[in-house]
Each structure stands twice: as C-alpha cells, then as structure tokens.
Design a protein around this motif. Structure first.
Motif, PDB file in Angstrom:
ATOM      1  N   THR A 125       2.528   1.463  -8.015  1.00  0.00           N
ATOM      2  CA  THR A 125       3.658   0.978  -7.220  1.00  0.00           C
ATOM      3  C   THR A 125       4.697   2.072  -7.011  1.00  0.00           C
ATOM      4  O   THR A 125       5.157   2.306  -5.883  1.00  0.00           O
ATOM      5  CB  THR A 125       4.319  -0.225  -7.914  1.00  0.00           C
ATOM      6  N   ILE A 126       5.071   2.745  -8.085  1.00  0.00           N
ATOM      7  CA  ILE A 126       6.072   3.813  -7.999  1.00  0.00           C
ATOM      8  C   ILE A 126       5.554   4.970  -7.156  1.00  0.00           C
ATOM      9  O   ILE A 126       6.257   5.502  -6.280  1.00  0.00           O
ATOM     10  CB  ILE A 126       6.457   4.307  -9.408  1.00  0.00           C
ATOM     11  N   TYR A 127       4.304   5.355  -7.393  1.00  0.00           N
ATOM     12  CA  TYR A 127       3.714   6.487  -6.668  1.00  0.00           C
ATOM     13  C   TYR A 127       3.673   6.228  -5.163  1.00  0.00           C
ATOM     14  O   TYR A 127       4.139   7.049  -4.360  1.00  0.00           O
ATOM     15  CB  TYR A 127       2.307   6.761  -7.212  1.00  0.00           C
ATOM     16  N   LYS A 128       3.142   5.093  -4.766  1.00  0.00           N
ATOM     17  CA  LYS A 128       3.016   4.801  -3.342  1.00  0.00           C
ATOM     18  C   LYS A 128       4.382   4.577  -2.691  1.00  0.00           C
ATOM     19  O   LYS A 128       4.585   4.927  -1.529  1.00  0.00           O
ATOM     20  CB  LYS A 128       2.112   3.573  -3.135  1.00  0.00           C
ATOM     21  N   THR A 129       5.320   4.004  -3.443  1.00  0.00           N
ATOM     22  CA  THR A 129       6.674   3.806  -2.912  1.00  0.00           C
ATOM     23  C   THR A 129       7.357   5.146  -2.658  1.00  0.00           C
ATOM     24  O   THR A 129       7.995   5.353  -1.616  1.00  0.00           O
ATOM     25  CB  THR A 129       7.522   2.965  -3.888  1.00  0.00           C
ATOM     26  N   LEU A 130       7.217   6.067  -3.601  1.00  0.00           N
ATOM     27  CA  LEU A 130       7.835   7.384  -3.450  1.00  0.00           C
ATOM     28  C   LEU A 130       7.184   8.184  -2.328  1.00  0.00           C
ATOM     29  O   LEU A 130       7.868   8.941  -1.619  1.00  0.00           O
ATOM     30  CB  LEU A 130       7.762   8.151  -4.773  1.00  0.00           C
ATOM     31  N   LEU A 131       5.882   8.052  -2.164  1.00  0.00           N
ATOM     32  CA  LEU A 131       5.216   8.720  -1.041  1.00  0.00           C
ATOM     33  C   LEU A 131       5.768   8.215   0.293  1.00  0.00           C
ATOM     34  O   LEU A 131       6.056   8.993   1.198  1.00  0.00           O
ATOM     35  CB  LEU A 131       3.707   8.466  -1.085  1.00  0.00           C
ATOM     36  N   LEU A 132       5.916   6.893   0.379  1.00  0.00           N
ATOM     37  CA  LEU A 132       6.447   6.295   1.616  1.00  0.00           C
ATOM     38  C   LEU A 132       7.883   6.743   1.862  1.00  0.00           C
ATOM     39  O   LEU A 132       8.247   7.098   2.991  1.00  0.00           O
ATOM     40  CB  LEU A 132       6.377   4.770   1.520  1.00  0.00           C
TER      41      LEU A 132
END
Length: 213
Positions: free
Chosen positions: A79-86
């Motif tokens: 969740t954190i990884y994909k949110t930060l990528l976005l």
C-alpha cells in the motif's frame, strides 16, 4: 427496459480509467495480505509442530499471530509503496523517474520493516539475499531463535543499524524489480509480480477483491 443491476453498476464504476491507479493500491493491499497468509501460515504451522512449546491453544495463537503479522506487514508495504509511486508520478507531470521505485521502497521498508523483530528479520534477510544474488550473472534473461513458534518479539541489538539495512534492502529490490528484473531470482520475481503487477489488473469486482485473475 430493466435497470442495470447493482453488481453491473459497481463493475462499470471500478473499470473506469480515472479510478484505476487508486484501485490498484487497494488490490495491491489485498494481494499482499493473501500472499502473506500463504507464505507464513504453513511455515508457522510446521515450526509449531516441530519445535513449539506449550499447549495446543497457545500454539494456535502463536500461528495466528505470526500469520497475521506477516500478512498485514506485506499489505502495508504494498500500500505504501504503490501510494508513493503514484504520488511521485503526480508530482512529476505523470512521468515516472528511475529513482521513484528506490525512494518508495526505501520509505516503505523503513516504515513497515524497520523494527527488528523475528518476522521482520526473516523477511528482510530473505529479500537481501535476493538483492545480492541479483549481482551474480545468470545464463538466462538467543534461547528463543528468531522465528521459532512464529514469535515476533523485538531483538534489541543494533536496532538503528537494522533499520537502515531493512530500508536499503527494500529500496534496492524494488528498483531492481522495475529496472533490472532479469537479475532477480525467478521465485522472487514471481512473488513480486503477484504483489505489484497483478494488482494493476482486474475485470470486475470479483477479480478486484476475491480472485487475483
């Protein structure tokens, strides 16, 4: 003419392109949790049977606790990884930079896996071994040892050093997965594909939340 069913309306909604990036975070969390259960439950069960102490009820609690911790940690990291990528992409005119995966992995690794517990140590050391193995050329593109009974008790020594180690490990493996995937161990690559790529695709509510495909 009959009105569309609720399921049809929901499916139409979640297939809209403008919601894709946000729903992929939701599915990523789902895939992370499911994968964590699949990986940790059999391991915790076997370790409890072979080396566990205490009565059956206490062993069941330990298995459940270890499985829940592993699953939730993976769900949180994805969740954190994909949110930060976005977020980084939105801040850069919807363009992804090479360093984005490293930064997202670094921050996610720090937040989720930075505390040195038995389960976190097992996960980080596994990922670190795969990072190190990626540099090898391939022929194709205490009294209670950590992990026994699925315990998750903090391990005090070198806490800050482990936090740095965990953060860098996740930063590197996420960068490798995006930019040098051919160097990653095939088993590790398949796991990461399930977590980070498969979570970008669905064709309705069923494959968003219940089945991966």
């Amino acid at each position: 003419m009959s009105s569309p069913s609720l399921l049809t309306t929901i499916n139409d909604l979640i297939l809209r392109p403008e919601y894709h990036d946000y729903l992929s975070i939701l599915k990523g969390a789902r895939n992370g949790f499911v994968y964590g259960v699949k990986i940790r439950f059999p391991h915790a069960l076997i370790m409890s049977v072979l080396f566990g102490r205490g009565d059956v009820q206490s062993r069941i609690k330990q298995i459940f606790k270890a499985t829940r911790t592993h699953a939730l940690n993976l769900a949180k990291f994805v969740t954190i990884y994909k949110t930060l990528l976005l977020l980084q992409r939105k801040l850069n005119d919807d363009k992804e930079r090479s360093a984005d995966t490293f930064i997202a992995g670094l921050i996610g690794g720090y937040i989720v896996f930075g505390e040195r517990t038995a389960i976190n140590e097992q996960i980080v050391l596994y990922v670190a071994s795969r990072v190190l193995a990626s540099f090898i050329p391939r022929s194709f593109p205490s009294k209670n040892p950590p992990g026994i009974n699925g315990t998750n008790k903090p391990i005090p020594p070198n806490a800050k050093l482990f936090t740095v180690f965990a953060s860098l490990t996740w930063a590197l493996v996420m960068w490798l997965f995006r930019h040098r995937e051919e160097t990653i161990n095939p088993g590790m690559w398949s796991s990461m594909k399930y977590l980070y790529l498969d979570s970008n695709s669905w064709d309705g509510l069923k494959t968003l939340l219940w089945h991966n495909k």
